[in-house]
Design an enzyme around this catalytic site. Structure first.
Site, PDB file in Angstrom:
ATOM      1  N   LYS A   6       4.533  12.011  -3.206  1.00 35.24           N
ATOM      2  CA  LYS A   6       5.391  10.927  -2.672  1.00 35.24           C
ATOM      3  C   LYS A   6       6.412  11.506  -1.768  1.00 35.24           C
ATOM      4  O   LYS A   6       7.224  12.606  -1.762  1.00 35.24           O
ATOM      5  CB  LYS A   6       6.251  10.389  -4.020  1.00 35.24           C
ATOM      6  CG  LYS A   6       7.194   9.117  -3.558  1.00 35.24           C
ATOM      7  CD  LYS A   6       7.599   8.280  -4.654  1.00 35.24           C
ATOM      8  CE  LYS A   6       8.475   7.415  -4.604  1.00 35.24           C
ATOM      9  NZ  LYS A   6       9.110   6.728  -5.736  1.00 35.24           N
TER      10      LYS A   6
ATOM     11  N   GLY B  38       2.775   3.572   1.683  1.00 36.89           N
ATOM     12  CA  GLY B  38       3.055   3.770   2.854  1.00 36.89           C
ATOM     13  C   GLY B  38       3.964   5.291   2.910  1.00 36.89           C
ATOM     14  O   GLY B  38       3.861   5.763   4.086  1.00 36.89           O
ATOM     15  N   ARG B  39       3.853   6.142   1.690  1.00 40.33           N
ATOM     16  CA  ARG B  39       4.551   7.201   1.931  1.00 40.33           C
ATOM     17  C   ARG B  39       3.872   8.023   0.953  1.00 40.33           C
ATOM     18  O   ARG B  39       4.594   9.084   0.359  1.00 40.33           O
ATOM     19  CB  ARG B  39       6.044   7.373   1.972  1.00 40.33           C
ATOM     20  CG  ARG B  39       6.767   6.602   0.656  1.00 40.33           C
ATOM     21  CD  ARG B  39       8.061   6.878   0.666  1.00 40.33           C
ATOM     22  NE  ARG B  39       8.862   6.126  -0.310  1.00 40.33           N
ATOM     23  CZ  ARG B  39      10.018   6.461  -0.668  1.00 40.33           C
ATOM     24  NH1 ARG B  39      10.716   7.378   0.117  1.00 40.33           N
ATOM     25  NH2 ARG B  39      10.881   5.780  -1.462  1.00 40.33           N
TER      26      ARG B  39
ATOM     27  N   ASP C 213       8.123   4.003 -10.450  1.00 38.68           N
ATOM     28  CA  ASP C 213       8.655   3.809  -9.336  1.00 38.68           C
ATOM     29  C   ASP C 213      10.446   3.699  -9.742  1.00 38.68           C
ATOM     30  O   ASP C 213      11.153   2.620  -9.928  1.00 38.68           O
ATOM     31  CB  ASP C 213       8.287   2.476  -8.774  1.00 38.68           C
ATOM     32  CG  ASP C 213       7.751   2.960  -7.195  1.00 38.68           C
ATOM     33  OD1 ASP C 213       7.410   4.289  -7.139  1.00 38.68           O
ATOM     34  OD2 ASP C 213       7.367   2.118  -6.334  1.00 38.68           O
TER      35      ASP C 213
ATOM     36  N   GLY D 284       0.889  -1.453  -0.095  1.00 39.27           N
ATOM     37  CA  GLY D 284       0.208   0.054  -0.091  1.00 39.27           C
ATOM     38  C   GLY D 284       0.939   1.225  -0.031  1.00 39.27           C
ATOM     39  O   GLY D 284       2.268   1.228   0.216  1.00 39.27           O
TER      40      GLY D 284
ATOM     41  N   ASP E 216       4.514  -5.015  -7.419  1.00 43.90           N
ATOM     42  CA  ASP E 216       3.673  -3.785  -7.054  1.00 43.90           C
ATOM     43  C   ASP E 216       4.482  -2.323  -7.737  1.00 43.90           C
ATOM     44  O   ASP E 216       3.904  -1.332  -7.649  1.00 43.90           O
ATOM     45  CB  ASP E 216       3.804  -3.480  -5.487  1.00 43.90           C
ATOM     46  CG  ASP E 216       5.096  -3.517  -5.060  1.00 43.90           C
ATOM     47  OD1 ASP E 216       5.981  -4.792  -5.140  1.00 43.90           O
ATOM     48  OD2 ASP E 216       5.805  -2.579  -4.432  1.00 43.90           O
ATOM     49  N   ASN E 217       5.571  -2.708  -8.414  1.00 44.33           N
ATOM     50  CA  ASN E 217       6.077  -1.677  -9.160  1.00 44.33           C
ATOM     51  C   ASN E 217       5.929  -1.828 -10.728  1.00 44.33           C
ATOM     52  O   ASN E 217       6.541  -1.370 -11.644  1.00 44.33           O
ATOM     53  CB  ASN E 217       7.626  -1.499  -8.780  1.00 44.33           C
ATOM     54  CG  ASN E 217       7.752  -1.232  -7.840  1.00 44.33           C
ATOM     55  OD1 ASN E 217       6.943  -0.549  -6.883  1.00 44.33           O
ATOM     56  ND2 ASN E 217       9.097  -1.519  -7.038  1.00 44.33           N
TER      57      ASN E 217
END
Ligand code: AMP
Ligand code: MG
Length: 488
Positions: free
Chosen positions: A115, A94-95, A264, A92, A254-255
């Site tokens: 980001k 996270g930042r 990313d 998820g 996830d990327n």
């Protein structure tokens, strides 16, 4: 909330927030102490319908910093999962926080994401923050990729936060404003498939189709077509990476964006000398994400995507698996076709001699690998027929290959000029050379942005082949392997 939202050009839509609640959590960015704008992408701003001058105002800087929310935006953190170096985990944002989707003057919908904007419910042990060097690095490389013609997320702005962030040592906190056609990932589907109902999975798939592939919305078995479209975009993207010599470095599921954009920019870098085994990332000890492995990994990720949507393909699981397998076979076909077409263009080959052409390509790559030749510069040298006095050009193998290549060019009906023009627009004069990027980032971290701006300027026209590019095209003098780091 800021007052001049409309004047600036913000025009928000929040379609992601219309998905089932499982997929996100509403979350405002965490305000920062003393934001300062350090770089703004004027051209990108204009194309998004934003007034670049007004984006420099204090009100706008406070939006980039997460200190205020523009009218109409509904900030949220997205939930997703992912295979990280082969291990499946819940992740998820996270930042990162999705501020909203900007509707551009052409009516396109793009994500505006901050980001480094503070902790979210998905932060796990992390601080939710980012630091200046890596955010500027993402800015430079993503914009270079865009100019090279490779689908990518873009970078609108970087602000420093006035707060320090602890990494190995104290560093300057920063926030990047990232633009993407969406942030839906393979990992978003894995998340839906692992923690959602089939209806929630369907909602995500239908939303993705609406957003990225509206042309398949009315087709029979649109979810199988979604798989085929994603395969097509990914295979095309990876072929472009290989052709340009880009190593992503952390191709976790996830990327991997469903849109087919590169996303990313962590430990990524461009190869200098041609070597299939090239790995830059300090944490990739096994070479899982090495340059030459990228097509295999992309396909592996696609298989994870297919597994996630199986229940949507067919009620009969065995049939669904068969359909998915058939579709996945196309990955290699599309990849190879795009790669071959690109390589031929890099060598000025227009007509088709099938297998012979492939052999010619494989041969020059093998010679380059043997002599540790610079990938980018070798193609530029071939384009402009300026064979430098290097081991490669002096070798007997090369001379032999060169003759075969020249004969091949002469056998086609097209003129030599047409062939050279094709090479010129397919072989960049400049890529973001690692040592040049490092030098620019170091100066920026010390407060001097002039080197970074000059670098961005040169990288914005990679196919220009002008004389001011020379210094930027020189490979690093050191033979030490270049290392990049995650955890940024
Ligand atoms: P990445 O390696 O950037 O793709 O990040 C992998 C996961 O770690 C994502 O879920 C990120 O949101 C999360 N993450 C990375 N850095 C941080 C941080 N400083 N604080 C919180 N989460 C983070
Ligand atoms: Mg990531």
């Amino acid at each position: 909330m800021i007052n001049n939202t409309r004047e600036i050009g913000w025009n928000f839509n929040n379609s992601y927030a219309g998905l089932p609640k499982l997929f996100f959590s509403s979350q405002d960015p965490t305000p920062v102490r003393n934001p300062k704008l350090v770089i703004l992408n004027d051209c990108l701003a204009e194309s998004l319908g934003l007034d670049a001058q007004l984006l420099r105002s204090e009100d706008s800087i406070s939006v980039f910093a997460g200190n205020s929310i523009p009218e109409g935006a509904k900030p949220l953190a997205q939930a997703y999962a992912g295979h990280q170096f082969g291990h499946f985990t819940m992740l998820g944002d996270g930042r990162a926080i999705l501020i909203g989707e900007q509707i551009t003057p052409e009516g396109k919908k793009v994500d505006i994401q901050l980001k480094g904007s503070g902790r979210t419910q998905y932060s796990r042990g992390g601080d939710g923050r980012a630091v200046l060097g890596p955010m500027l690095r993402e800015y430079v490389i993503s914009e270079a990729m865009y100019a090279l013609g490779i689908p990518t997320t873009r970078s609108l702005a970087v602000v420093t936060t006035g707060e320090s962030v602890m990494r190995e040592k104290e560093q300057t906190g920063a926030i990047l404003t990232r633009i993407a056609s969406s942030h839906i990932r393979v990992g978003t589907f894995q998340y839906a498939s692992s923690w959602g109902t089939v209806e929630e999975l369907r909602a995500l798939a239908d939303y993705t189709i609406q957003r990225h592939f509206p042309e398949i919305e009315k087709t029979q078995n649109k979810h199988l077509n979604l798989l085929k479209e994603v395969i097509n975009r990914q295979a095309t993207l990876i072929a472009k990476w290989q052709l340009i010599g880009f190593v992503h470095g952390v191709m976790n599921t996830d990327n991997m964006a469903i849109s087919g954009e590169t996303i990313d920019y962590g430990p990524c870098a461009f190869i200098d000398k041609y070597d299939q085994q090239t790995v830059f990332s300090s944490i990739d000890r096994q070479g899982r994400y090495a340059y030459g492995n990228q097509p295999f990994i992309a396909k592996w990720n696609i298989v994870r995507f297919a597994e996630s949507i199986l229940p949507l393909l067919n009620d009969d699981q065995a049939k669904a698996i068969k359909q998915a397998e058939n579709a996945i076979e196309q990955f290699d076909v599309v990849y190879h076709q795009k790669w071959l077409r690109g390589m031929k263009a890099k060598l000025g080959i227009i007509s088709d001699e099938g297998q012979q052409d492939e052999l010619l390509i494989e041969e020059i790559l093998a010679i380059m690998e043997k002599y540790s030749a610079d990938y980018t510069n070798t193609f530029v040298a071939l384009t402009f027929e300026k064979s430098n006095d290097t081991k490669l050009f002096n070798s007997a193998e090369f001379k032999d290959w060169y003759k075969k290549w020249q004969d091949r060019i002469h056998r086609q009906n097209e003129t030599k000029d047409a062939s050279q023009e094709l090479m010129r627009i397919n072989n960049p004069a400049v890529i973001p050379r690692n040592h040049k990027v490092e030098q620019a980032l170091k100066a920026a971290e010390e407060g001097d942005y002039s080197i970074l701006k000059a670098l961005l300027n040169v990288l914005s026209e990679p196919y220009n082949h002008s004389c001011n590019q020379g210094d930027y095209a020189t490979p690093p003098s050191s033979n030490l392997p270049y290392r990049t780091y995650c955890g940024t």
